[in-house]
Motif scaffolding. Structure first.
Motif, PDB file in Angstrom:
ATOM      1  N   ALA A   1      11.855   7.295  -0.028  1.00 41.92           N
ATOM      2  CA  ALA A   1      10.463   7.229  -0.470  1.00 41.92           C
ATOM      3  C   ALA A   1       9.814   5.969   0.075  1.00 41.92           C
ATOM      4  O   ALA A   1      10.490   4.955   0.295  1.00 41.92           O
ATOM      5  N   ALA A   2       8.503   6.019   0.298  1.00 42.42           N
ATOM      6  CA  ALA A   2       7.759   4.859   0.785  1.00 42.42           C
ATOM      7  C   ALA A   2       7.936   3.699  -0.190  1.00 42.42           C
ATOM      8  O   ALA A   2       7.816   3.871  -1.401  1.00 42.42           O
ATOM      9  N   HIS A   3       8.195   2.519   0.382  1.00 42.26           N
ATOM     10  CA  HIS A   3       8.607   1.407  -0.471  1.00 42.26           C
ATOM     11  C   HIS A   3       7.888   0.097  -0.167  1.00 42.26           C
ATOM     12  O   HIS A   3       7.496  -0.633  -1.084  1.00 42.26           O
ATOM     13  N   TYR A   4       7.686  -0.223   1.114  1.00 41.74           N
ATOM     14  CA  TYR A   4       7.222  -1.575   1.457  1.00 41.74           C
ATOM     15  C   TYR A   4       6.526  -1.561   2.819  1.00 41.74           C
ATOM     16  O   TYR A   4       6.965  -0.884   3.748  1.00 41.74           O
ATOM     17  N   PHE A   5       5.448  -2.348   2.923  1.00 40.31           N
ATOM     18  CA  PHE A   5       4.723  -2.508   4.184  1.00 40.31           C
ATOM     19  C   PHE A   5       5.157  -3.810   4.856  1.00 40.31           C
ATOM     20  O   PHE A   5       4.919  -4.891   4.329  1.00 40.31           O
TER      21      PHE A   5
ATOM     22  N   PHE B  49      10.836   2.831   4.168  1.00 40.59           N
ATOM     23  CA  PHE B  49      11.142   3.871   3.194  1.00 40.59           C
ATOM     24  C   PHE B  49      12.493   3.538   2.576  1.00 40.59           C
ATOM     25  O   PHE B  49      13.496   3.390   3.282  1.00 40.59           O
ATOM     26  N   HIS B  50      12.504   3.382   1.253  1.00 36.46           N
ATOM     27  CA  HIS B  50      13.773   3.073   0.596  1.00 36.46           C
ATOM     28  C   HIS B  50      14.634   4.331   0.599  1.00 36.46           C
ATOM     29  O   HIS B  50      14.156   5.422   0.271  1.00 36.46           O
ATOM     30  N   PRO B  51      15.918   4.204   0.982  1.00 38.56           N
ATOM     31  CA  PRO B  51      16.735   5.412   1.151  1.00 38.56           C
ATOM     32  C   PRO B  51      17.049   6.168  -0.133  1.00 38.56           C
ATOM     33  O   PRO B  51      17.156   7.395  -0.117  1.00 38.56           O
ATOM     34  N   THR B  52      17.227   5.451  -1.233  1.00 37.36           N
ATOM     35  CA  THR B  52      17.786   6.093  -2.433  1.00 37.36           C
ATOM     36  C   THR B  52      16.822   6.001  -3.616  1.00 37.36           C
ATOM     37  O   THR B  52      16.831   5.040  -4.379  1.00 37.36           O
TER      38      THR B  52
ATOM     39  N   ALA C  51       0.820  -1.216   0.000  1.00 33.37           N
ATOM     40  CA  ALA C  51       0.000   0.000   0.000  1.00 33.37           C
ATOM     41  C   ALA C  51       0.850   1.261   0.000  1.00 33.37           C
ATOM     42  O   ALA C  51       0.438   2.290   0.522  1.00 33.37           O
ATOM     43  N   ALA C  52       2.031   1.212  -0.598  1.00 31.79           N
ATOM     44  CA  ALA C  52       2.906   2.388  -0.570  1.00 31.79           C
ATOM     45  C   ALA C  52       2.320   3.569  -1.331  1.00 31.79           C
ATOM     46  O   ALA C  52       2.746   4.714  -1.137  1.00 31.79           O
ATOM     47  N   GLN C  53       1.308   3.324  -2.178  1.00 34.34           N
ATOM     48  CA  GLN C  53       0.654   4.433  -2.863  1.00 34.34           C
ATOM     49  C   GLN C  53      -0.142   5.330  -1.909  1.00 34.34           C
ATOM     50  O   GLN C  53      -0.608   6.386  -2.322  1.00 34.34           O
ATOM     51  N   THR C  54      -0.278   4.933  -0.655  1.00 38.70           N
ATOM     52  CA  THR C  54      -0.900   5.844   0.303  1.00 38.70           C
ATOM     53  C   THR C  54      -0.003   7.044   0.574  1.00 38.70           C
ATOM     54  O   THR C  54      -0.437   8.033   1.172  1.00 38.70           O
ATOM     55  N   PHE C  55       1.267   6.976   0.127  1.00 40.83           N
ATOM     56  CA  PHE C  55       2.199   8.093   0.234  1.00 40.83           C
ATOM     57  C   PHE C  55       2.421   8.688  -1.158  1.00 40.83           C
ATOM     58  O   PHE C  55       2.458   7.970  -2.152  1.00 40.83           O
ATOM     59  N   ARG C  56       2.602   9.991  -1.215  1.00 44.96           N
ATOM     60  CA  ARG C  56       2.806  10.663  -2.500  1.00 44.96           C
ATOM     61  C   ARG C  56       4.151  10.273  -3.116  1.00 44.96           C
ATOM     62  O   ARG C  56       4.264   9.993  -4.300  1.00 44.96           O
ATOM     63  N   HIS C  57       5.208  10.293  -2.283  1.00 44.98           N
ATOM     64  CA  HIS C  57       6.550   9.965  -2.766  1.00 44.98           C
ATOM     65  C   HIS C  57       6.796   8.492  -2.467  1.00 44.98           C
ATOM     66  O   HIS C  57       7.063   8.109  -1.328  1.00 44.98           O
ATOM     67  N   ASN C  58       6.663   7.648  -3.483  1.00 49.44           N
ATOM     68  CA  ASN C  58       6.764   6.207  -3.280  1.00 49.44           C
ATOM     69  C   ASN C  58       7.382   5.544  -4.494  1.00 49.44           C
ATOM     70  O   ASN C  58       7.468   6.141  -5.569  1.00 49.44           O
TER      71      ASN C  58
ATOM     72  N   GLU D 271      19.734  -0.915  -3.970  1.00 50.85           N
ATOM     73  CA  GLU D 271      20.722  -1.068  -2.914  1.00 50.85           C
ATOM     74  C   GLU D 271      21.956  -1.818  -3.400  1.00 50.85           C
ATOM     75  O   GLU D 271      23.053  -1.649  -2.852  1.00 50.85           O
ATOM     76  N   ARG D 272      21.788  -2.620  -4.427  1.00 56.54           N
ATOM     77  CA  ARG D 272      22.928  -3.348  -4.967  1.00 56.54           C
ATOM     78  C   ARG D 272      24.006  -2.409  -5.503  1.00 56.54           C
ATOM     79  O   ARG D 272      25.180  -2.761  -5.554  1.00 56.54           O
ATOM     80  N   LEU D 273      23.613  -1.201  -5.897  1.00 60.59           N
ATOM     81  CA  LEU D 273      24.602  -0.239  -6.359  1.00 60.59           C
ATOM     82  C   LEU D 273      25.549   0.133  -5.220  1.00 60.59           C
ATOM     83  O   LEU D 273      26.768   0.227  -5.412  1.00 60.59           O
ATOM     84  N   ARG D 274      24.999   0.297  -4.016  1.00 57.00           N
ATOM     85  CA  ARG D 274      25.856   0.533  -2.851  1.00 57.00           C
ATOM     86  C   ARG D 274      26.641  -0.728  -2.500  1.00 57.00           C
ATOM     87  O   ARG D 274      27.765  -0.662  -2.013  1.00 57.00           O
ATOM     88  N   GLY D 275      26.032  -1.895  -2.760  1.00 58.48           N
ATOM     89  CA  GLY D 275      26.752  -3.141  -2.542  1.00 58.48           C
ATOM     90  C   GLY D 275      27.954  -3.277  -3.465  1.00 58.48           C
ATOM     91  O   GLY D 275      28.928  -3.965  -3.134  1.00 58.48           O
ATOM     92  N   GLU D 276      27.899  -2.612  -4.625  1.00 63.04           N
ATOM     93  CA  GLU D 276      29.025  -2.623  -5.563  1.00 63.04           C
ATOM     94  C   GLU D 276      30.073  -1.579  -5.226  1.00 63.04           C
ATOM     95  O   GLU D 276      31.111  -1.485  -5.896  1.00 63.04           O
ATOM     96  N   GLY D 277      29.786  -0.733  -4.209  1.00 62.55           N
ATOM     97  CA  GLY D 277      30.785   0.242  -3.788  1.00 62.55           C
ATOM     98  C   GLY D 277      30.381   1.696  -3.901  1.00 62.55           C
ATOM     99  O   GLY D 277      31.161   2.591  -3.539  1.00 62.55           O
ATOM    100  N   ALA D 278      29.172   1.990  -4.407  1.00 57.75           N
ATOM    101  CA  ALA D 278      28.718   3.382  -4.473  1.00 57.75           C
ATOM    102  C   ALA D 278      28.574   3.954  -3.071  1.00 57.75           C
ATOM    103  O   ALA D 278      28.238   3.231  -2.122  1.00 57.75           O
ATOM    104  N   ILE D 279      28.849   5.245  -2.930  1.00 57.71           N
ATOM    105  CA  ILE D 279      28.772   5.881  -1.617  1.00 57.71           C
ATOM    106  C   ILE D 279      27.778   7.036  -1.649  1.00 57.71           C
ATOM    107  O   ILE D 279      27.414   7.540  -2.717  1.00 57.71           O
TER     108      ILE D 279
END
Length: 550
Positions: free
Chosen positions: A374-378, A268-271, A232-239, A285-293
């Motif tokens: 942004a809102a991502h997962y319940f 809320f997904h950070p990125t 139900a993440a669509q209950t938030f505008r930024h999702n 998140e895998r992008l950070r797992g590859e070394g992105a900061i």
């Protein structure tokens, strides 16, 4: 063992929350007037509602067991959150990994509320579910002939199976859709909208459905109704979710009397990339797992100041760190920086991300990429046991719509697709060969007033903006109270029939928004994805669940 706080909406009061008697307790059972005796009827052993990973895997499992299945979905078969999932599926299949490590990582992310038995079921079944997807044709990425395993936030080992670099969900959706499309025991009904569940004396007999093509109601009777309607993440505008993720299954189950649990825990997904005029786009998140900061507005790396795992800290930690950096700099975003990673490697491993960003004028190999949470997962949803059974006989739930307790207060990355696979399979394993006919009792509702005159699209946006402001990653009593006040101002809608799917969706969203805010206001602590400014630390007395029952 975590305790339970049971909040009964029909009571005058309960241990935590006061619910004064109101018309809401007596109205709002159904969204439309209807009489099943006058409607088109279908009957199947299994009715699966939803066509993401949980729904399609449940349909596959039931058909393999020789049972006839009807799958209904509100849009097209691939209009799902699953199809948008980038990261992958977590499974302890690497040479240096073990389900015990996966268990420990999941429990740690769950912040003291994950059900250990449920997590053990999840991690033990993961390797077999990967094998099953391979057997039906899923094409996962390989390196030197073996599955290429990535790492995401809060994982201690490389264990994330992925496809197309950053298009894992789309590949799983493709493989499952192709499998069900060729099976004679599975009937797929696209553009069929769940209106309500048909429940009497705590027994589910089927579902009331709107046929979107013909614009008429119809009834599906079933011995097992499997909710797999997503979150139900669509209950938030930024999702990050597709437009269809409006909490329909959760709201319908709640109206029918099923328990809902852990509704305050919204991840809320950070990125998430967002540009004016564009849709939010998740940066895996895998992008950070590859070394992105991550860098703040002054282009300083900041995550090591907040957590020993830096950019690979749990999602709730990263989200709040980003918001704090934005607050300190009065900035609209932070940046993800992958410029030090070889360009060819980025393009190979993240073709969807790199291609999408190019469309917005950004080159991930050369540019800092602006991101915000942004809102991502319940984590919360319809309360189930380890076989997907809800508190209503004959009604099952799996995937994001369900709350098995496996995620606790915060989901570990790449456990969501896995949860859908594992518990969808367990629904069928526990019911095949045991389903009994229940007959076709008559259901009807003639008490609702004619549809009200209001703008459902405008109400949807207003609710989403109110949720963003009042029930986001950082919560205050005033903000949560404003959400409750907003939802209560629209309570009068429950006396009126909904005229369109858009009206049904916004009614469901109002229900979910109200429950999220109620639970968040009651939980006077911070834990996992739930953060209260006035109670910034966890409290042992709150290592328990809030359960709503109508």
């Amino acid at each position: 063992m975590c305790g339970t706080v049971l909040c009964r909406r029909s009571s005058a009061c309960c241990a935590l929350l006061n619910y004064g008697g109101s018309v809401l307790e007596e109205t709002g059972r159904y969204l439309v007037n209807f009489d099943t005796a006058e409607l088109e009827q279908d009957e199947v052993p299994y009715l699966v509602i939803g066509s993401g990973v949980a729904g399609l895997y449940a349909a596959c499992a039931a058909a393999r067991a020789g049972e006839r299945v009807a799958v209904i979905t509100k849009g097209t078969v691939d209009d799902t959150t699953t199809a948008h999932a980038q990261g992958g599926v977590a499974a302890a299949i690497g040479a240096e990994d073990d389900p015990a490590y996966h268990l420990a990582d999941t429990l740690a992310a769950g912040a003291g509320l994950a059900d250990e038995e449920a997590v053990r079921v999840l991690v033990a079944a993961a390797p077999a579910r990967i094998s099953d997807l391979l057997s039906i044709g899923a094409q996962f990425d390989r390196a030197n002939g073996v599955l290429d395993l990535g790492r995401e936030g809060a994982h201690s080992r490389n264990r994330v199976v992925h496809a197309g670099g950053d298009a894992t969900g789309a590949e799983i959706q493709r493989a499952l859709t192709a499998w069900i499309s060729g099976h004679t025991l599975i009937d797929l009904y696209e553009r069929h909208y769940l209106v309500d569940l048909l429940v009497r004396e705590k027994v589910c007999y089927g579902a009331l459905v709107l046929d979107g093509e013909r614009q008429r109601l119809r009834v599906f009777w079933a011995r097992a109704v499997v909710l797999a309607t997503g979150g139900a993440a669509q209950t938030f505008r930024h999702n990050t979710n597709p437009r269809v993720a409006t909490g329909d299954g959760m709201a319908a189950a709640y109206r029918a009397g099923a328990d809902l649990m852990d509704m305050e825990f919204v991840q809320f997904h950070p990125t998430v990339f967002k540009q004016p005029g564009g849709e939010p786009f998740l940066i895996s998140e895998r992008l950070r797992g590859e070394g992105a900061i991550l860098r703040n507005y002054r282009e300083e790396r900041f995550m090591p100041r907040y957590h020993e795992r830096g950019e690979l800290a749990p999602r709730d930690v990263v989200t709040r760190a980003i918001l704090e950096e934005m607050r300190q700099s009065d900035a609209p975003c932070v940046y993800i920086d992958a410029r030090h990673i070889p360009a060819e490697r980025l393009r190979k491993r993240f073709p969807k991300i790199t291609g999408t960003l190019v469309g917005y004028g950004f080159d991930i190999t050369k540019d800092l990429i602006p991101v915000t949470p942004a809102a991502h997962y319940f984590m919360g949803g319809v309360r189930t046991d380890l076989c997907g059974r809800t508190t209503i006989e004959g009604l099952y739930a799996c995937g994001e719509v369900a709350c098995t307790g496996v995620h606790g207060a915060n989901r570990l990355a790449s456990n969501s697709l896995l949860e859908g696979l594992v518990f969808a399979g367990r629904v069928v394993e526990s019911t095949r060969g045991k389903l009994e006919g229940r007959g076709r009792p008559r259901f009807c509702c003639d008490e609702l007033l004619p549809p009200a005159d209001y703008d459902a699209a405008a109400l949807r946006i207003a609710l989403q903006e109110t949720m963003d402001e009042g029930a986001g990653p950082v919560r205050t009593p005033a903000g949560l109270s404003s959400v409750l006040a907003f939802c209560e101002d629209w309570q009068w809608l429950r006396r009126h029939a909904a005229a369109t799917p858009a009206e049904m969706e916004v009614r469901n969203m109002l229900e979910i928004g109200h429950l999220v805010a109620e639970a968040a206001l009651a939980r006077t602590e911070s834990r996992g994805a739930h953060y209260r400014v006035d109670f910034p630390a966890p409290r042992e007395r709150w290592r328990k669940h809030i359960i709503f029952r109508r």
